[in-house]
Design a protein around this motif. Structure first.
Motif, PDB file in Angstrom:
ATOM      1  N   THR A 141      -2.295   4.088  -3.147  1.00 41.07           N
ATOM      2  CA  THR A 141      -2.522   3.211  -4.058  1.00 41.07           C
ATOM      3  C   THR A 141      -2.249   1.809  -4.055  1.00 41.07           C
ATOM      4  OG1 THR A 141      -2.719   5.221  -5.668  1.00 41.07           O
ATOM      5  CG2 THR A 141      -2.824   2.812  -6.943  1.00 41.07           C
TER       6      THR A 141
ATOM      7  N   ASN B  14       1.048  -1.047  -0.082  1.00 44.15           N
ATOM      8  CA  ASN B  14       0.068  -0.193  -0.062  1.00 44.15           C
ATOM      9  C   ASN B  14       0.948   1.160  -0.007  1.00 44.15           C
ATOM     10  OD1 ASN B  14      -2.993  -0.332   0.047  1.00 44.15           O
ATOM     11  ND2 ASN B  14      -2.443  -1.961   1.618  1.00 44.15           N
TER      12      ASN B  14
ATOM     13  N   ASP C 272      -2.795  10.103   0.095  1.00 42.68           N
ATOM     14  CA  ASP C 272      -3.245   9.455  -1.091  1.00 42.68           C
ATOM     15  C   ASP C 272      -2.465   7.931  -1.213  1.00 42.68           C
ATOM     16  OD1 ASP C 272      -5.019  11.398  -2.383  1.00 42.68           O
ATOM     17  OD2 ASP C 272      -2.877  12.302  -2.608  1.00 42.68           O
TER      18      ASP C 272
ATOM     19  N   ASN D 203      -6.440  -0.989  -4.584  1.00 46.20           N
ATOM     20  CA  ASN D 203      -7.108  -0.343  -3.732  1.00 46.20           C
ATOM     21  C   ASN D 203      -6.673   1.306  -4.023  1.00 46.20           C
ATOM     22  OD1 ASN D 203      -7.670  -2.635  -2.627  1.00 46.20           O
ATOM     23  ND2 ASN D 203      -5.641  -2.919  -1.419  1.00 46.20           N
ATOM     24  N   ASP D 204      -7.700   1.906  -3.962  1.00 43.52           N
ATOM     25  CA  ASP D 204      -7.324   3.509  -4.296  1.00 43.52           C
ATOM     26  C   ASP D 204      -8.099   4.214  -2.940  1.00 43.52           C
ATOM     27  OD1 ASP D 204      -6.525   5.644  -5.798  1.00 43.52           O
ATOM     28  OD2 ASP D 204      -8.973   6.048  -6.574  1.00 43.52           O
TER      29      ASP D 204
ATOM     30  N   HIS E 208      -8.014   7.602  -0.330  1.00 40.12           N
ATOM     31  CA  HIS E 208      -7.588   8.940  -0.290  1.00 40.12           C
ATOM     32  C   HIS E 208      -8.219   9.539   1.065  1.00 40.12           C
ATOM     33  CE1 HIS E 208      -6.593   9.068  -4.364  1.00 40.12           C
ATOM     34  NE2 HIS E 208      -7.586   8.337  -4.467  1.00 40.12           N
TER      35      HIS E 208
END
Length: 829
Positions: free
Chosen positions: A412, A376, A410, A458-459, A461
């Motif tokens: 990703t 991650n 952030d 996985n996105d 924020h």
């Protein structure tokens, strides 16, 4: 209530200086307190200068103003630069061997826990959506990422540990305490220092700093650099490399501008990089769960003809087959302005910081291709602004401030399953143990293609805004009695999004039930916002010239949060949205204290007592489901920590310094009735109206939906901990210079503690004692050379223990450092 009253009436609070300096009138001011003349964890009083015991006062600025050390009713301990160097405490982990009330656990820089008295960061895998209860400050700048606690100290003057709520004194609200790191300031007198250490395991560490004027009496500069390398302590038989290494680099620079006699500006910047082959956890043991026996670790390993390279973790062997990395980069800049105005000082601290995290993990903890990718990567930017005024007026001392904080993260990430995932994670029915065959042969578990290549992208924020106004004043009612109220008004707003997109090895987003049970698509947008008011009140009284007693009550809050690591799933493999947010913690904190000095101030003896109740405690709990590789957050109804602390330091004769610090901490869940169950009660079939839970460790049994862990220990905190040590010096002359030979010893002990949020018989870490020795020579206070041995008894112990997801019964751990040894050379230029 009776036991609480007895505890508070009979105990006292340890309070030691955050920033100690000798008055200019003190003849000893040329020799600052250090490991040579004080406890490594404290700053002791200087040697008396006359028969009547008169001496220069030790001054502190813990409450943002200059005060006499023993008059400050605040729980602080400090380790100065000399003690850091002498004891090898070059990061927070090493510092825990000197400070019993401080706990530090880290499986990698991101997943780091720093607690004080058992409170702070929820024990377990980090969740970005909540805040730590222990604040990390470097040069008055708040560091939101707890990973900064893993960095090497860089050109540090001192490290202060403040215990208990600090919201009325510091910019960011910290309900458990703060670690306040102060760097060495630029000087107008030219100076420099070099330090080099080498040791076994390929250990190499170098530090250097230089300071001096650019424009006489107006502009000064300071530059510092630190670099550390060490081979890994664990050998990977698959890659034929040592892992869990150290590879750290830090650079810092600062400019001090004396604009006028009343205004000074300090501009500083730093860059820190860690890039080790790290971090692995290796086979420790297996424990029976309630998963069917054919789906527990022994049978699954036999089906692949697999065995770990060693079943003794202290052989320090692993066979992990995924890429390992733990690279983090932290950098930023700050501008601090200090203006003498009226009867006080106006301080402004503006800062910008960046944290970049690029990990790679093997989350199945084996040499099998079960989970081939687990990472991650995250990028954080934060901005802080603090404006503070501290001063005095008559019988009133005061400090007040405003604080603003903005953070953006952030992430990703990805998780990818491998060719062994189907057989390991899915239920095949009956299994021929010891073979790779499945019955029936048509089961998804017998088809590697079902899960091979199954991927979750996985996105994630996150945005976090915090605003606060805080203040504290001290009213000198009489020459002996002081009353100190404080208040804080806080606003927090958090918002985030979590989107997990899952597709098969062929690229399809159409998933069958087994695939959704392993990696389930999730999408949710949690948010939180709230105002709160907190405060504290302290009364202190000078019982005698060198005896101070005081009592404190604090009502504090830790901001609520949002879950950003994936939610637990319901029976249909859909996220349980009600668990997307967690409530704020509500803290009621009590302390009493007594601080004493005697033997003409050659000895200091302080005691402490504290009692802290927390409602809606934020716990990171283990998720036994396969689709969520991290723990998630939950509120425990009530938690309590209470304890006693003692600190003693003395110089009975000039050549000998002694110290002892001890802590008893009783930290437990008072009420947590719906907690996830420990592994011995997990993995079985679901509880229904027609069956009952099976005894712990029953293969194929019935597991409760949740467990009542009320009364159990909080994880990560020992009931008993202490540190002690001594240094003896023999005056001499070498090369016509004043010199001294010295021998020092530092020991520390921590009793057994739990390494799982829900205490398990499989994850208790047994108590251990560590000893460190050093011997060397100092010449004219400019040269120092010494040899050192750390963990001299070569004690085998674990830093943390953890569980493989899916209730297979596999317990993995991170063995701590073995015995290390080396030499250090230091010179002042």
């Amino acid at each position: 209530m009776g036991s609480r009253t007895l505890l508070l009436a009979g105990a006292s609070l340890l309070a030691l200086p955050a920033h100690a300096q000798l008055s200019p009138s003190d003849p000893n001011s040329a020799s600052a307190p250090s490991a040579a003349g004080a406890s490594p964890a404290t700053t002791a009083a200087p040697t008396p200068t006359g028969s009547d015991g008169a001496q220069g006062e030790i001054l502190v600025t813990a409450r943002r103003r200059q005060e006499v050390l023993q008059k400050v009713p605040l729980a602080i301990s400090v380790t100065d630069a000399k003690a850091i160097d002498a004891t090898g405490s070059f990061n927070v982990l090493k510092l825990t061997q000197l400070q019993p009330s401080l706990q530090f656990y880290s499986t990698n820089p991101r997943n780091t826990t720093v607690n004080i008295r058992g409170l702070g960061v929820p024990f377990g895998l980090t969740n970005d959506g909540i805040e730590p209860g222990v604040g990390i400050y470097i040069d008055q700048v708040y560091f939101a990422r707890i990973g900064s606690a893993t960095l090497d100290f860089l050109d540090v003057d001192r490290v202060e540990v403040l215990r208990g709520p600090q919201g009325t004194l510091y910019g960011k609200n910290t309900t458990a305490g703060a670690i306040n790191i102060t760097s060495k300031a630029p000087t107008f007198a030219p100076e420099g220092a070099v330090e080099v250490s080498v040791g076994n395991l390929g250990f190499k560490q170098g530090k250097a700093s230089v300071s001096g004027p650019l424009v006489a009496d107006k502009l000064a500069i300071r530059l510092g650099i630190s670099e550390t390398h060490r081979d890994g302590t664990i050998y990977n038989v698959t890659t034929r490399q040592h892992v869990n290494s150290q590879d750290n680099l830090g650079v810092r620079g600062a400019l001090l501008f004396k604009a006028t006699d009343t205004l000074s500006l300090t501009l500083s910047g730093d860059y820190n990089r860690q890039n080790p082959d790290c971090c692995v956890q290796i086979y420790v043991r297996t424990g029976a769960t309630q998963r069917p026996l054919s789906r527990q670790f022994a049978a699954l390993a036999a089906a692949f003809n697999y065995a770990p390279p060693s079943t003794n973790a202290f052989d320090r062997l692993t066979d992990l087959d995924a890429t390992i990395n733990a690279k983090q980069t932290i950098y930023g800049a700050s501008l601090r302005g200090e203006l003498e105005l009226g009867g006080g000082t106006l301080t402004s601290v503006s800062a910008w910081r960046v944290w970049d995290w690029k990990p790679s993990n093997d989350r199945d903890f084996t040499g099998l291709p079960i989970t081939t990718v687990s990472q991650n990567p995250s990028h954080q930017t934060q901005y802080t602004q603090e404006l503070r005024y501290a001063g005095s007026s008559g019988k009133i001392d005061y400090v007040g401030g405003l604080f603003g904080f903005y953070q953006k993260i952030d992430t990703t990430g990805s998780q990818v399953q491998g060719t062994a995932a189907s057989r390991w994670l899915l239920n095949p029915g009956a299994v021929a143990v010891g073979s790779s065959g499945c019955i029936p042969a048509t089961a998804n578990a017998c088809n590697p293609a079902v899960l091979n290549g199954l991927t979750s992208l996985n996105d994630i924020h996150f945005k976090n805004t915090s605003l606060a106004a805080f203040g504290q004043l001290t009213w000198h009612v009489t020459d002996r009695l002081r009353l100190q109220p404080g208040v804080r008004v806080n606003y927090d707003k958090k918002s985030g999004s979590y989107v997990a997109t899952v597709f098969t090895g062929t690229g399809s987003t159409t998933l069958n039930a087994d695939q959704r049970g392993v990696l389930a698509p999730q999408s949710y947008d949690p948010s939180f916002r709230k105002w709160n008011i907190s405060g504290d009140f302290t009364a202190s009284y000078d019982i005698a010239r060198d005896v101070l007693g005081y009592a404190t009550y604090a009502r504090s809050f830790k901001s609520g949060g949002i879950n950003l690591s994936g939610l637990p799933l319901d029976a249909n493999n859909n996220p349980i949205l009600s668990s997307a947010t967690v409530k704020p913690e509500k803290v009621s904190h009590y302390e009493v204290g007594l601080k004493t000095q005697f033997f003409d101030r050659r000895a200091t003896l302080n005691f402490s007592g504290f009692w802290t109740d927390i409602k809606d405690f934020q716990a990171t709990v283990t998720n036994g489901q396969l689709g969520v590789i991290r723990g998630y957050l939950a509120n425990a109804a009530k938690v309590r920590t209470r304890g006693l602390e003692v600190d003693f330091s003395a110089r009975p004769v000039d050549p000998l310094s002694l110290y002892f610090s001890g802590a008893f901490t009783d930290a437990k869940y008072v009420k947590f009735v719906d907690a996830p169950c420990p592994p011995e009660l997990a993995g079985g079939s679901a509880l229904t109206a027609t069956n009952t839970p099976s005894p712990a460790g029953t293969p194929g049994g019935v597991s409760p939906n949740s467990c009542d862990i009320s009364g159990q220990w909080l994880p990560g905190v020992s009931r008993w901990a202490f540190s002690h040590g001594a240094e003896y010096r023999i005056p001499s002359h070498l090369f016509g210079r004043t010199s001294e030979f010295y021998l020092g010893y530092d020991g520390s002990y921590r009793s057994k503690f739990s390494s799982n949020p829900s205490r398990s018989a499989y994850t208790d870490i047994q108590g251990y004692y560590l000893g460190n020795v050093r011997a060397g020579v100092r010449i004219n206070d400019r040269w120092d050379a010494f040899g050192w041995v750390r963990n001299i008894f070569d004690k085998n112990y674990y830093e943390v223990l953890a569980l493989q997801s899916g209730s297979t019964g596999l317990v993995v751990g991170q063995p701590a450092d073995p015995r290390t040894y080396g030499v250090t050379f230091k010179a002042k230029l």
